[in-house]
Design a protein around this motif. Sequence first.
Motif, mmCIF file in Angstrom:
data_model
loop_
_atom_site.group_PDB
_atom_site.id
_atom_site.type_symbol
_atom_site.label_atom_id
_atom_site.label_comp_id
_atom_site.label_asym_id
_atom_site.label_seq_id
_atom_site.Cartn_x
_atom_site.Cartn_y
_atom_site.Cartn_z
ATOM 1 N N UNK A 247 0.806 2.582 -6.592
ATOM 2 C CA UNK A 247 1.795 1.467 -6.187
ATOM 3 C C UNK A 247 3.183 1.575 -7.092
ATOM 4 N N UNK A 248 3.997 0.943 -6.714
ATOM 5 C CA UNK A 248 5.425 0.994 -7.140
ATOM 6 C C UNK A 248 6.049 -0.351 -7.178
ATOM 7 N N UNK A 249 6.475 -1.043 -8.082
ATOM 8 C CA UNK A 249 7.135 -2.338 -8.235
ATOM 9 C C UNK A 249 8.573 -2.072 -8.559
ATOM 10 N N UNK A 250 9.413 -2.743 -7.757
ATOM 11 C CA UNK A 250 10.899 -2.774 -8.082
ATOM 12 C C UNK A 250 11.305 -4.199 -8.228
ATOM 13 N N UNK B 110 15.136 -2.981 -12.323
ATOM 14 C CA UNK B 110 14.171 -2.054 -12.840
ATOM 15 C C UNK B 110 13.125 -1.821 -11.780
ATOM 16 N N UNK B 111 12.809 -0.276 -11.886
ATOM 17 C CA UNK B 111 11.740 0.220 -11.037
ATOM 18 C C UNK B 111 10.862 0.839 -11.970
ATOM 19 N N UNK B 112 9.403 0.245 -11.776
ATOM 20 C CA UNK B 112 8.336 0.783 -12.346
ATOM 21 C C UNK B 112 7.253 1.308 -11.321
ATOM 22 N N UNK C 260 11.942 -9.160 -5.213
ATOM 23 C CA UNK C 260 10.822 -8.522 -5.924
ATOM 24 C C UNK C 260 9.962 -7.566 -4.793
ATOM 25 N N UNK C 261 9.993 -6.116 -4.994
ATOM 26 C CA UNK C 261 9.725 -5.211 -4.153
ATOM 27 C C UNK C 261 8.238 -4.507 -4.470
ATOM 28 N N UNK C 262 7.252 -4.782 -3.894
ATOM 29 C CA UNK C 262 5.870 -4.064 -4.097
ATOM 30 C C UNK C 262 5.544 -3.005 -3.059
ATOM 31 N N UNK C 263 5.690 -1.759 -3.252
ATOM 32 C CA UNK C 263 5.480 -0.687 -2.336
ATOM 33 C C UNK C 263 6.384 -0.877 -1.139
#
Length: 211
Positions: free
Chosen positions: A5-8, A26-28, A65-68
Amino acid sequence: MTITHRLELRDIDIRLDGKPLVELNAHIGPGEVLTVMGPSGSGKSTLLAYLAGFLAPTFRAGGQVLLDSRDISALPAERRGIGLLFQDPLLFPHLSVAGNLRFGMPRATADKAARVEKALENIGLAGFGDRDPATLSGGQKARVALMRLLLSTPCAVLLDEPFSKLDTHLRHEMRQLVFDRLREAGLPSLLVTHDREDAEDAGGRVIELSH
């Protein structure tokens, strides 16, 4: 195969009484830990509350808040797919250790009993399923809290100074356990802390907040 998964965090802007408190982009990526540091009052806990979906109405926040790649900013906390690990383990006192682990599992999980046993083995607590959480040491409680989080199958994780109440000799051990498990699970994670050693053991990028 591990699902990643990715969190932005895009143009996050949190204000109190009209004054900027936290501004962040930030991008995680999968398995990465982003550490946010700063003194008391700098907005660390406020940022976590916004990302988790329970920001107090006294604050005003914007950004995405973007998740995937999916915007979860407007979703209630229980639908965001974000797990939280706090300073206190917050184990349910009326449930056994196994009951605590089962609590967070999705309803459709197959063979929960076997998964609980395997999870306990993985954290060095085989045979502890029937124990009362009150009989566990601080380190054991922290391990159960971590595994309960992972068994809930979150898509991202927020860490609110989860090591601050552990004895000094346990902190490094727990940091390694937590960060290793998050990496193995491919979970993007955000850690807020005032402890530089937390950031060092997390091994990722560090963002400093000021008053």
